[in-house]
Design an enzyme around this catalytic site. Structure first.
Site, PDB file in Angstrom:
ATOM      1  N   ASP A   1     -17.757  62.279 -77.488  1.00  0.00           N
ATOM      2  CA  ASP A   1     -18.435  63.226 -78.388  1.00  0.00           C
ATOM      3  C   ASP A   1     -18.882  64.422 -77.548  1.00  0.00           C
ATOM      4  O   ASP A   1     -19.619  64.255 -76.575  1.00  0.00           O
ATOM      5  CB  ASP A   1     -19.630  62.475 -79.003  1.00  0.00           C
ATOM      6  CG  ASP A   1     -20.604  63.380 -79.720  1.00  0.00           C
ATOM      7  OD1 ASP A   1     -20.215  64.505 -80.083  1.00  0.00           O
ATOM      8  OD2 ASP A   1     -21.765  62.944 -79.928  1.00  0.00           O
TER       9      ASP A   1
ATOM     10  N   HIS B   1      -6.091  49.945 -82.661  1.00  0.00           N
ATOM     11  CA  HIS B   1      -7.291  50.140 -83.475  1.00  0.00           C
ATOM     12  C   HIS B   1      -7.369  49.192 -84.673  1.00  0.00           C
ATOM     13  O   HIS B   1      -8.294  49.295 -85.470  1.00  0.00           O
ATOM     14  CB  HIS B   1      -7.326  51.593 -83.951  1.00  0.00           C
ATOM     15  CG  HIS B   1      -6.137  51.925 -84.792  1.00  0.00           C
ATOM     16  ND1 HIS B   1      -4.854  51.965 -84.287  1.00  0.00           N
ATOM     17  CD2 HIS B   1      -6.017  52.163 -86.114  1.00  0.00           C
ATOM     18  CE1 HIS B   1      -4.010  52.228 -85.257  1.00  0.00           C
ATOM     19  NE2 HIS B   1      -4.689  52.359 -86.383  1.00  0.00           N
ATOM     20  N   ASP B   2      -6.387  48.297 -84.815  1.00  0.00           N
ATOM     21  CA  ASP B   2      -6.402  47.334 -85.928  1.00  0.00           C
ATOM     22  C   ASP B   2      -6.582  45.901 -85.440  1.00  0.00           C
ATOM     23  O   ASP B   2      -6.577  44.977 -86.245  1.00  0.00           O
ATOM     24  CB  ASP B   2      -5.065  47.372 -86.695  1.00  0.00           C
ATOM     25  CG  ASP B   2      -4.809  48.709 -87.353  1.00  0.00           C
ATOM     26  OD1 ASP B   2      -5.772  49.369 -87.755  1.00  0.00           O
ATOM     27  OD2 ASP B   2      -3.620  49.091 -87.457  1.00  0.00           O
TER      28      ASP B   2
ATOM     29  N   ASP C   1       3.036  55.700 -88.888  1.00  0.00           N
ATOM     30  CA  ASP C   1       2.162  54.711 -89.500  1.00  0.00           C
ATOM     31  C   ASP C   1       2.906  53.925 -90.595  1.00  0.00           C
ATOM     32  O   ASP C   1       3.657  54.516 -91.385  1.00  0.00           O
ATOM     33  CB  ASP C   1       0.982  55.465 -90.131  1.00  0.00           C
ATOM     34  CG  ASP C   1      -0.117  54.554 -90.610  1.00  0.00           C
ATOM     35  OD1 ASP C   1      -0.702  53.866 -89.776  1.00  0.00           O
ATOM     36  OD2 ASP C   1      -0.392  54.527 -91.828  1.00  0.00           O
TER      37      ASP C   1
ATOM     38  N   ASP D   1      -0.088  60.898 -84.694  1.00  0.00           N
ATOM     39  CA  ASP D   1       0.062  59.757 -85.587  1.00  0.00           C
ATOM     40  C   ASP D   1       0.371  60.308 -86.972  1.00  0.00           C
ATOM     41  O   ASP D   1      -0.455  61.006 -87.562  1.00  0.00           O
ATOM     42  CB  ASP D   1      -1.278  58.995 -85.615  1.00  0.00           C
ATOM     43  CG  ASP D   1      -1.134  57.560 -86.037  1.00  0.00           C
ATOM     44  OD1 ASP D   1      -0.304  57.291 -86.916  1.00  0.00           O
ATOM     45  OD2 ASP D   1      -1.876  56.709 -85.503  1.00  0.00           O
TER      46      ASP D   1
ATOM     47  N   GLU E   1       5.506  51.871 -86.562  1.00  0.00           N
ATOM     48  CA  GLU E   1       4.685  50.688 -86.828  1.00  0.00           C
ATOM     49  C   GLU E   1       5.354  49.943 -87.978  1.00  0.00           C
ATOM     50  O   GLU E   1       5.395  50.431 -89.110  1.00  0.00           O
ATOM     51  CB  GLU E   1       3.269  51.097 -87.220  1.00  0.00           C
ATOM     52  CG  GLU E   1       2.351  49.897 -87.313  1.00  0.00           C
ATOM     53  CD  GLU E   1       1.130  50.098 -88.208  1.00  0.00           C
ATOM     54  OE1 GLU E   1       0.199  49.305 -88.081  1.00  0.00           O
ATOM     55  OE2 GLU E   1       1.125  51.019 -89.035  1.00  0.00           O
TER      56      GLU E   1
ATOM     57  N   ASP F   1     -14.649  63.824 -80.579  1.00  0.00           N
ATOM     58  CA  ASP F   1     -13.944  65.016 -81.062  1.00  0.00           C
ATOM     59  C   ASP F   1     -12.920  65.501 -80.031  1.00  0.00           C
ATOM     60  O   ASP F   1     -12.857  64.990 -78.911  1.00  0.00           O
ATOM     61  CB  ASP F   1     -14.956  66.110 -81.419  1.00  0.00           C
ATOM     62  CG  ASP F   1     -15.956  66.329 -80.294  1.00  0.00           C
ATOM     63  OD1 ASP F   1     -15.504  66.614 -79.171  1.00  0.00           O
ATOM     64  OD2 ASP F   1     -17.181  66.169 -80.524  1.00  0.00           O
TER      65      ASP F   1
HETATM   66  C1  GLC Z   1      -1.779  51.326 -90.274  1.00  0.00           C
HETATM   67  C2  GLC Z   1      -2.874  51.807 -89.358  1.00  0.00           C
HETATM   68  C3  GLC Z   1      -4.191  51.385 -89.949  1.00  0.00           C
HETATM   69  C4  GLC Z   1      -4.352  52.066 -91.293  1.00  0.00           C
HETATM   70  C5  GLC Z   1      -3.168  51.720 -92.194  1.00  0.00           C
HETATM   71  C6  GLC Z   1      -3.123  52.614 -93.395  1.00  0.00           C
HETATM   72  O1  GLC Z   1      -1.655  49.954 -90.287  1.00  0.00           O
HETATM   73  O2  GLC Z   1      -2.674  51.324 -88.059  1.00  0.00           O
HETATM   74  O3  GLC Z   1      -5.274  51.694 -89.120  1.00  0.00           O
HETATM   75  O4  GLC Z   1      -5.547  51.676 -91.876  1.00  0.00           O
HETATM   76  O5  GLC Z   1      -1.938  51.853 -91.542  1.00  0.00           O
HETATM   77  O6  GLC Z   1      -2.716  53.907 -93.035  1.00  0.00           O
END
Ligand code: GLC
Length: 556
Positions: free
Chosen positions: A24, A333-334, A205, A101, A270, A32
Site C-alpha cells: 500500500d 490466490h484461490d 482466467d 490477468d 487456467e 496499489d
Molecule cells: C478464477 C480466479 C478466481 C476468480 C474466478 C472468477 O478461478 O482465479 O479468483 O474468483 O476465476 O473469475
C-alpha cells in the site's frame, strides 16, 4: 529430444502478485500499483523474471477484480493509467516481463454492457450474454441442471424479462456469449489494446468455460464432489459447460493475435481436467496456448509422497514432452498457502521449492511463498471473499478438510509481510487497518528479517533462482529420472541434460539420513537446501553421498 530454439517464456520464472495485498503506497490499507513499483527492486533481486498481476482493471470489487466493469481502465483503488504505464516502463527497464490477468469469460453485473443487456429483450446488447427461458411449464425453473463452481445452480432469474442468465462462477459474474461475433471482436480488440501498450502476455482466467453447449444439454450426474482430473465438481461431470471443442479452437485464434506482435507473447490458461484433456489447449500443433496450469501436480506434490509425485511427473513428461512447456505451481490466490499444508515445516517447503525450480517447465511462485507465508485463519462470517460468506453456515475446518478445496480464499490473500513493523510494513499508515488482517506471525516471517538470515526460506529461494539462472540446463534441459531402486519410496532423483551438460537433482523426502551412490566420481555441489553445506566431502564420493532429512541437493 531438444528444444531447437527456445523462447523466453519457456525458461522463465513467474511470480504472481495479488495487487490488493502486495504494498500500500497511499496509506488506505489497500495495495496499489505505486506500491508495486516501490518493490520492483526487491523482485529483481529475488531473481524472478516475469510478474503476473491479478486483475487491476475497473471493477466494483465484489470478487476483487475478477468482476470487471471496464476492461480498458485501471480500478481507481489501485491507481491510474499513468501509474500502469509507469509500472510497465519500470519493469521493462529492469528486463522484467509483465503478464496481465484477462477475465474473458465474464463481466461484472455492473458492466455497462450487462446493464444494457439486462434491460430488455430487444436491447442491442441482449445477445452479449447467455439469456434463456426457464424450464416449461411456467419457466420458473432454471433452463438446465448446470452448477456454478461454488455450488449453486448456474442461472439467475431476471423478472423484468422473465428469463435466466448464465454464470459459471458467481451470480454477479454473468458469462459473455462468444457465439456472438461482436463479443469476440470487442474482446480481441481489448487484447490488442494491452498488447499495443507493450504487455508481454496474459493469464487467462477460467478459460475452460468460454463456450458452453449451444443446446444446453444437462450435465451427467456423479457421486464425485470434486475431481480435478475428471473435471467433476458438485456431483456433475462438466461435460457440456467445460472444455468444449470450440474453446480449444478459440486458443488458436488467441495465438494468432499474439503472433501479430514481436517479440513473442505468453498465454497461460487456467483450466480444469485431466492432463490428456488439458493438452488440447496447447493446440494440435502446439499452436494454441503456451502453457496451462497443471493443478493435479499441486495436490499430489503437497501430499509429500515421492512415489506418487514421480508418477505424476512421468505423466506430465509423457504428455507434454519437449517442445511443450509444463507448469509447476504450489499456490495462488484461490488455494491454501502451501506451507500450511506441510504443517509449516520449512525443511519440507525448501525441498518442494528445489523440485519446483529444477523440473522441466515454468515455475509459478505466489507472492509470500518465498518467505513462507502461511494461511491466516479468519472468521468466515466476516469473510471478505464472497465464497467464504456463502460457506459461513458450515463447520469450517472439517469442511475444508473434507473438500480439500478452498472455502474462504481470504486465508491466502493477507498482506505481504515486509518487516516486523506495524502492519508488517505493508502500509505506511500505522493506524490503518489493512483490508485483510495481517498474519500474526509477521514478526517472525518477514522479508527484512529473512534477508539477514542465511538459513531462511527467502535465502533458499534466492540461491535456487540464482543456480537456475546460471545453468541453462536447468531452464531448458531434457529431463530424466534416476532410478534409486529401493530408495524410490523415500527419494526422488533426476538429471537435466543440455548440450552434454548434465545437472543432477537429489531430493530426500524422508525424515532419516540417507546414503546414496553418486553417478559421478567427483560431484560438484552447486546447491543444498542446507545453507552451510557448500561442497561434498571427498568421503562422500562414489557410494556415500549423504542426504540429511528432507535435504535437496543439486550437483554437476
Ligand atoms: C478464477 C480466479 C478466481 C476468480 C474466478 C472468477 O478461478 O482465479 O479468483 O474468483 O476465476 O473469475
Amino acid at each position: 529430444m531438444l528444444y531447437d530454439s527456445y523462447k523466453w517464456w519457456q525458461k522463465t520464472v513467474v511470480y504472481q502478485i495479488y495487487p490488493r495485498s502486495f504494498k500500500d503506497s497511499t496509506g488506505n490499507g489497500i495495495g496499489d500499483i505505486k506500491g508495486i513499483i516501490e518493490k520492483l527492486d526487491y523482485l529483481q533481486d529475488l531473481g524472478i523474471e516475469t510478474i503476473w498481476f491479478s486483475p487491476f482493471f475497473e471493477s466494483p470489487q465484489q470478487d476483487y477484480g475478477y468482476d470487471v466493469s471496464d476492461f480498458r481502465q485501471i480500478e481507481p483503488n489501485y491507481g491510474s493509467m499513468n501509474d500502469f504505464d509507469k509500472l510497465l516502463k519500470e519493469m521493462h527497464n529492469r528486463n522484467l516481463k509483465i503478464v496481465l490477468d484477462l477475465v474473458l469469460n465474464h463481466t461484472s453485473i455492473k458492466h455497462p454492457w450487462f446493464i444494457e443487456s439486462a434491460s430488455s429483450k430487444d436491447n442491442p446488447k441482449r445477445d452479449w450474454y447467455i439469456w434463456r427461458d426457464g424450464k416449461k411449464p411456467g419457466g420458473r425453473k432454471p433452463p438446465n441442471n448446470w452448477k456454478a463452481i461454488p455450488g449453486s445452480p448456474a442461472w439467475l432469474y431476471y423478472e423484468n424479462t422473465d428469463q435466466w442468465v448464465y454464470f459459471h462462477f458467481l451470480p454477479f459474474q454473468p458469462d459473455l456469449n462468444y457465439r456472438n461475433p461482436e463479443v469476440k471482436e470487442e474482446m480481441f480488440d481489448t487484447i490488442r489494446f494491452w498488447l499495443d501498450k507493450g504487455v508481454d502476455g496474459f493469464r487467462l482466467d477460467i478459460l475452460h468455460g468460454i463456450y458452453e453447449d449451444e443446446s444446453l444439454r444437462d450435465n451427467p450426474i456423479t457421486w464425485l464432489l470434486y475431481s480435478e482430473e475428471k473435471a467433476a465438481y458438485n456431483f456433475q461431470y462438466h461435460k457440456y459447460d467445460l472444455n468444449l471443442p470450440e474453446t480449444f479452437s478459440f486458443t488458436l485464434e488467441l495465438r494468432e493475435i499474439m503472433d501479430e506482435y514481436k517479440p513473442e507473447r505468453l498465454l497461460v490458461g487456467e483450466v480444469t481436467g485431466s492432463i490428456e484433456e488439458l493438452k488440447k489447449y496447447y493446440g494440435p500443433n502446439n499452436n494454441g496456448l503456451n502453457m496451462v496450469f497443471l493443478f493435479e501436480y499441486t495436490s499430489i506434490a503437497l501430499k509429500f509422497k515421492p512415489k506418487k509425485i514421480s508418477k505424476d511427473i512421468s505423466r506430465i513428461e509423457k504428455n507434454l514432452p519437449i517442445p511443450y512447456t509444463p507448469t509447476y505451481v504450489y499456490g495462488n490466490h484461490d488455494r491454501d498457502r502451501y506451507i500450511s499444508l506441510l504443517n509449516n515445516n520449512t525443511q519440507k517447503a525448501k525441498l518442494l521449492a528445489t523440485m519446483q525450480l529444477t523440473l522441466r517447465g515454468v515455475p509459478y511462485i505466489y507472492y509470500g511463498e518465498e518467505i513462507g507465508m502461511a494461511n491466516v485463519k479468519l472468521k468466515l462470517k466476516a469473510s471478505k471473499d464472497p465464497i467464504g460468506r456463502k460457506f459461513a453456515k458450515f463447520p469450517y475446518p472439517q469442511l475444508t478438510k473434507l473438500l480439500g478445496i478452498f472455502v474462504s480464499r481470504d486465508v491466502c490473500r493477507t498482506p505481504m509481510q515486509w518487516s516486523g513493523e506495524t502492519n508488517a510494513g505493508f502500509s505506511p499508515n500505522k493506524n490503518v487497518e489493512p483490508w485483510l488482517k495481517v498474519s500474526e506471525n509477521y514478526k517472525k516471517v518477514n522479508v527484512e528479517k529473512e534477508e539477514k538470515d542465511p538459513r531462511s526460506i527467502l535465502n533458499c529461494y534466492k540461491r535456487l533462482l540464482k543456480v537456475r539462472e546460471e545453468n541453462l540446463t536447468l531452464q531448458i534441459g531434457e529431463f530424466e529420472f534416476i532410478n534409486l531402486e529401493k530408495l524410490n519410496k523415500k527419494c526422488i532423483a533426476y538429471r537435466r541434460i543440455h548440450n552434454k551438460q548434465v545437472v543432477y537433482i537429489y531430493l530426500n523426502f524422508s525424515d532419516k539420513e540417507i546414503l546414496l551412490k553418486t553417478p559421478k566420481k567427483e560431484p560438484n555441489l552447486i546447491f543444498s537446501t542446507l545453507s552451510n553445506r557448500k561442497a561434498l566431502d571427498p568421503k562422500e564420493y562414489n557410494r556415500n553421498l549423504k542426504l540429511t532429512p528432507y535435504e535437496g541437493i543439486i550437483f554437476k
